[in-house]
Design an enzyme around this catalytic site. Structure first.
Site, PDB file in Angstrom:
ATOM      1  N   ARG A   1       7.691 -12.168 -22.478  1.00  0.00           N
ATOM      2  CA  ARG A   1       6.750 -11.116 -22.835  1.00  0.00           C
ATOM      3  C   ARG A   1       7.560  -9.831 -22.715  1.00  0.00           C
ATOM      4  O   ARG A   1       8.403  -9.574 -23.552  1.00  0.00           O
ATOM      5  CB  ARG A   1       5.560 -11.175 -21.852  1.00  0.00           C
ATOM      6  CG  ARG A   1       4.221 -11.111 -22.511  1.00  0.00           C
ATOM      7  CD  ARG A   1       3.104 -11.513 -21.558  1.00  0.00           C
ATOM      8  NE  ARG A   1       3.028 -10.701 -20.335  1.00  0.00           N
ATOM      9  CZ  ARG A   1       2.041 -10.785 -19.447  1.00  0.00           C
ATOM     10  NH1 ARG A   1       1.041 -11.631 -19.638  1.00  0.00           N
ATOM     11  NH2 ARG A   1       2.035 -10.025 -18.368  1.00  0.00           N
TER      12      ARG A   1
ATOM     13  N   ARG B   1       2.253  -9.371  -6.293  1.00  0.00           N
ATOM     14  CA  ARG B   1       1.365  -8.642  -7.209  1.00  0.00           C
ATOM     15  C   ARG B   1       0.134  -9.481  -7.574  1.00  0.00           C
ATOM     16  O   ARG B   1      -0.048  -9.851  -8.728  1.00  0.00           O
ATOM     17  CB  ARG B   1       2.097  -8.276  -8.509  1.00  0.00           C
ATOM     18  CG  ARG B   1       3.358  -7.468  -8.362  1.00  0.00           C
ATOM     19  CD  ARG B   1       3.836  -7.014  -9.741  1.00  0.00           C
ATOM     20  NE  ARG B   1       3.885  -8.093 -10.704  1.00  0.00           N
ATOM     21  CZ  ARG B   1       4.948  -8.871 -10.933  1.00  0.00           C
ATOM     22  NH1 ARG B   1       6.076  -8.675 -10.272  1.00  0.00           N
ATOM     23  NH2 ARG B   1       4.872  -9.841 -11.825  1.00  0.00           N
TER      24      ARG B   1
ATOM     25  N   HIS C   1       8.044 -11.620 -14.122  1.00  0.00           N
ATOM     26  CA  HIS C   1       6.688 -12.194 -14.099  1.00  0.00           C
ATOM     27  C   HIS C   1       6.796 -13.673 -14.452  1.00  0.00           C
ATOM     28  O   HIS C   1       7.588 -14.049 -15.319  1.00  0.00           O
ATOM     29  CB  HIS C   1       5.828 -11.443 -15.115  1.00  0.00           C
ATOM     30  CG  HIS C   1       4.344 -11.675 -14.978  1.00  0.00           C
ATOM     31  ND1 HIS C   1       3.691 -11.770 -13.768  1.00  0.00           N
ATOM     32  CD2 HIS C   1       3.367 -11.804 -15.916  1.00  0.00           C
ATOM     33  CE1 HIS C   1       2.393 -11.955 -13.987  1.00  0.00           C
ATOM     34  NE2 HIS C   1       2.177 -11.992 -15.277  1.00  0.00           N
TER      35      HIS C   1
ATOM     36  N   LYS D   1      -5.443  -3.545 -13.273  1.00  0.00           N
ATOM     37  CA  LYS D   1      -5.468  -3.312 -14.727  1.00  0.00           C
ATOM     38  C   LYS D   1      -6.834  -3.726 -15.288  1.00  0.00           C
ATOM     39  O   LYS D   1      -7.604  -4.415 -14.605  1.00  0.00           O
ATOM     40  CB  LYS D   1      -4.354  -4.125 -15.395  1.00  0.00           C
ATOM     41  CG  LYS D   1      -4.565  -5.637 -15.311  1.00  0.00           C
ATOM     42  CD  LYS D   1      -3.324  -6.405 -15.745  1.00  0.00           C
ATOM     43  CE  LYS D   1      -3.543  -7.906 -15.650  1.00  0.00           C
ATOM     44  NZ  LYS D   1      -2.263  -8.653 -15.733  1.00  0.00           N
TER      45      LYS D   1
ATOM     46  N   CYS E   1     -27.575 -13.875 -28.596  1.00  0.00           N
ATOM     47  CA  CYS E   1     -27.640 -12.778 -29.560  1.00  0.00           C
ATOM     48  C   CYS E   1     -26.827 -11.599 -29.022  1.00  0.00           C
ATOM     49  O   CYS E   1     -26.281 -11.661 -27.930  1.00  0.00           O
ATOM     50  CB  CYS E   1     -29.085 -12.351 -29.788  1.00  0.00           C
ATOM     51  SG  CYS E   1     -30.177 -13.744 -30.182  1.00  0.00           S
ATOM     52  N   MET E   2     -26.763 -10.537 -29.793  1.00  0.00           N
ATOM     53  CA  MET E   2     -25.954  -9.394 -29.384  1.00  0.00           C
ATOM     54  C   MET E   2     -26.439  -8.795 -28.069  1.00  0.00           C
ATOM     55  O   MET E   2     -25.646  -8.406 -27.215  1.00  0.00           O
ATOM     56  CB  MET E   2     -25.979  -8.320 -30.475  1.00  0.00           C
ATOM     57  CG  MET E   2     -25.070  -7.140 -30.188  1.00  0.00           C
ATOM     58  SD  MET E   2     -25.138  -5.882 -31.464  1.00  0.00           S
ATOM     59  CE  MET E   2     -24.382  -6.737 -32.841  1.00  0.00           C
ATOM     60  N   ASP E   3     -27.747  -8.746 -27.896  1.00  0.00           N
ATOM     61  CA  ASP E   3     -28.302  -8.004 -26.767  1.00  0.00           C
ATOM     62  C   ASP E   3     -29.277  -8.821 -25.920  1.00  0.00           C
ATOM     63  O   ASP E   3     -29.928  -8.286 -25.037  1.00  0.00           O
ATOM     64  CB  ASP E   3     -29.000  -6.742 -27.279  1.00  0.00           C
ATOM     65  CG  ASP E   3     -29.985  -7.064 -28.396  1.00  0.00           C
ATOM     66  OD1 ASP E   3     -30.113  -8.253 -28.768  1.00  0.00           O
ATOM     67  OD2 ASP E   3     -30.631  -6.132 -28.893  1.00  0.00           O
TER      68      ASP E   3
ATOM     69  N   TYR F   1     -31.708 -17.333 -33.220  1.00  0.00           N
ATOM     70  CA  TYR F   1     -31.174 -17.359 -34.579  1.00  0.00           C
ATOM     71  C   TYR F   1     -30.670 -18.743 -34.985  1.00  0.00           C
ATOM     72  O   TYR F   1     -29.969 -19.399 -34.217  1.00  0.00           O
ATOM     73  CB  TYR F   1     -29.992 -16.390 -34.691  1.00  0.00           C
ATOM     74  CG  TYR F   1     -30.358 -14.932 -34.660  1.00  0.00           C
ATOM     75  CD1 TYR F   1     -31.404 -14.423 -35.409  1.00  0.00           C
ATOM     76  CD2 TYR F   1     -29.608 -14.051 -33.874  1.00  0.00           C
ATOM     77  CE1 TYR F   1     -31.717 -13.066 -35.375  1.00  0.00           C
ATOM     78  CE2 TYR F   1     -29.912 -12.700 -33.843  1.00  0.00           C
ATOM     79  CZ  TYR F   1     -30.962 -12.207 -34.590  1.00  0.00           C
ATOM     80  OH  TYR F   1     -31.252 -10.874 -34.556  1.00  0.00           O
TER      81      TYR F   1
HETATM   82  C1  LIG Z   1      -1.844  -9.358 -14.617  1.00  0.00           C
HETATM   83  C2  LIG Z   1      -0.546  -9.312 -13.961  1.00  0.00           C
HETATM   84  C3  LIG Z   1      -0.403  -9.684 -12.613  1.00  0.00           C
HETATM   85  C4  LIG Z   1      -1.513 -10.343 -11.822  1.00  0.00           C
HETATM   86  O1  LIG Z   1      -1.725 -11.636 -12.302  1.00  0.00           O
HETATM   87  P1  LIG Z   1      -2.832 -12.598 -11.623  1.00  0.00           P
HETATM   88  O2  LIG Z   1      -2.620 -13.903 -12.266  1.00  0.00           O
HETATM   89  O3  LIG Z   1      -4.145 -11.994 -11.960  1.00  0.00           O
HETATM   90  O4  LIG Z   1      -2.556 -12.570 -10.178  1.00  0.00           O
HETATM   91  C5  LIG Z   1       0.814  -9.484 -12.001  1.00  0.00           C
HETATM   92  N1  LIG Z   1       1.852  -8.962 -12.691  1.00  0.00           N
HETATM   93  C6  LIG Z   1       1.756  -8.624 -13.997  1.00  0.00           C
HETATM   94  C7  LIG Z   1       2.925  -8.073 -14.704  1.00  0.00           C
HETATM   95  C8  LIG Z   1       0.566  -8.801 -14.679  1.00  0.00           C
HETATM   96  O5  LIG Z   1       0.480  -8.479 -15.975  1.00  0.00           O
END
Ligand SMILES: *Cc1c(COP(=O)(O)O)cnc(C)c1O
Length: 369
Positions: free
Chosen positions: A131, A219, A163, A33, A308-310, A261
């Site tokens: 969540r 995961r 999760h 992701k 700064c920004m850049d 700045y």
């Molecule tokens: C981001 C995420 C993960 C991975 O989490 P890490 O802490 O980066 O290993 C696994 N499952 C879900 C649903 C997530 O949102």
């Protein structure tokens, strides 16, 4: 190098997945992701699959479709699908979809009936993170509705998942509590005749420290990119991202001069200032003003004054530096250069946010390995 760049070491990603795979008998879903935590979703996905991952995980449908468009055929799970998401496109592209409510299930069934396909679904139980996922009191209804839809040939229940909230805090009692809720949810599903092939709940931290959370699939996300989810432990992971920039200009200034700045930084003595052409629009946190560590010619210096920004300015003391020399913001740390962990500690955030910031900005990415 004439402009800043994020160098991504694909061999490191491959090796990290091999390491994770060696820690479990479960299948590995590499989470890619947020454009692969800033490392590039498509390249990272390919490297992770080469390292032994068999699944890819993303938040959104567009992220999943990007992987498909790049020609990746591995199974993909997308898990955050607000109402109105064109789920049909996901089903047509063979994307597994997470379902957290009866309403969402109905919406999906509606879409699928129109295209005469079977949706692949992972039912999500909220075991305590609060969540996404169905709360335990709603879970039996969701399972029942899904079982009916499966019997109707509308969908296939591929997974049941959840999760963890505190897997990065070793021994946190919430982990066991969530596992118990997960086991109960699986038992409820079984009673309703739902036998998912894949049960999954472990993120990176749980993959690395809690084998009892592995079930059929793990995961990991951040660990794939070589960053540890637990401060102070590396687990042998290798950070994949290096951010570096050329020094654009070098100058000597006298003592007592304000820099950048607001003149929040004042030179303590006559010194050499280096101008680095990368700023907060490129991912450098503005909170790193007068503190962010940068590696130049084998020495660590700190940002002088406001980011700064850049661009920002580095006080290089009396070090021998020349315009065009390389400034490394962070890397794997092999030579003593700062790491994403160092930056996270400096600005009070987590390594996840550091790499994601740099990787998702306009800084060109270059791949090696
Ligand atoms: C981001 C995420 C993960 C991975 O989490 P890490 O802490 O980066 O290993 C696994 N499952 C879900 C649903 C997530 O949102």
């Amino acid at each position: 190098m004439w402009q800043a760049e994020a160098v991504v070491d694909l061999a490191a990603i491959r090796a990290n997945v091999e390491l994770l795979k060696a820690k479990t008998s479960a299948e590995v879903m590499a989470v890619v992701k947020a454009d692969g935590y800033g490392h590039g979703a498509v390249h990272s996905a390919r490297a992770a699959l080469a390292g032994g991952a068999t699944w890819l995980g993303v938040r959104s449908l567009p992220e999943a479709l990007e992987l498909r468009a790049a020609g990746l055929t591995a199974p993909i799970l997308a898990w955050l699908l607000p109402p109105g998401t064109p789920l049909r496109e996901g089903v047509l592209a063979d994307v597994d979809l997470s379902v957290s409510s009866v309403g969402q299930l109905a919406e999906l069934a509606d879409e699928v009936r129109r295209i005469d396909r079977v949706a692949r679904v992972h039912l999500k139980i909220d075991t305590g993170l609060h969540r996404n996922g169905a709360p335990p009191d709603v879970w039996p209804k969701l399972v029942e509705a899904a079982a009916q839809a499966q019997a109707d040939g509308v969908l296939e229940i591929v997974g049941v998942w959840s999760h963890l909230a505190c897997a990065d805090e070793l021994g946190d009692p919430s982990i066991d509590r969530q596992l118990q809720v997960f086991h109960d949810a699986l038992a409820t599903a079984e009673l309703a005749g739902v036998a998912p092939r894949l049960r999954h709940i472990a993120n990176s931290a749980a993959t690395l420290t809690r084998p009892d959370t592995h079930f059929d699939l793990v995961r990991p996300g951040v660990a794939v990119y070589g960053l540890s989810p637990i401060a102070g432990e590396t687990f042998g992971l290798r950070p994949a991202m290096t951010v570096r920039a050329p020094i654009a200009l070098v100058k000597r200034v006298p003592a007592g001069e304000g820099v950048s700045y607001g003149h929040t930084y004042v030179t303590a003595r006559e010194t050499t200032l280096c101008l680095i052409p990368i700023g907060y629009a490129d991912g450098v946190p503005r909170h790193a003003s007068s503190s962010g560590p940068v590696w130049v010619n084998g020495r660590r210096f700190e940002i002088a004054g406001r980011v700064c920004m850049d661009q920002f300015v580095l006080d290089c003391d009396d070090a021998l530096v020349t315009a065009g020399d390389e400034a490394i913001l962070f890397g794997p740390g092999d030579d003593g250069e700062p790491t994403a962990d160092d930056w996270a500690a400096t600005v009070g955030t987590i390594n996840y946010e550091i790499v994601t910031r740099f990787g998702r900005s306009g800084v060109p990415r270059r791949y090696r390995g």
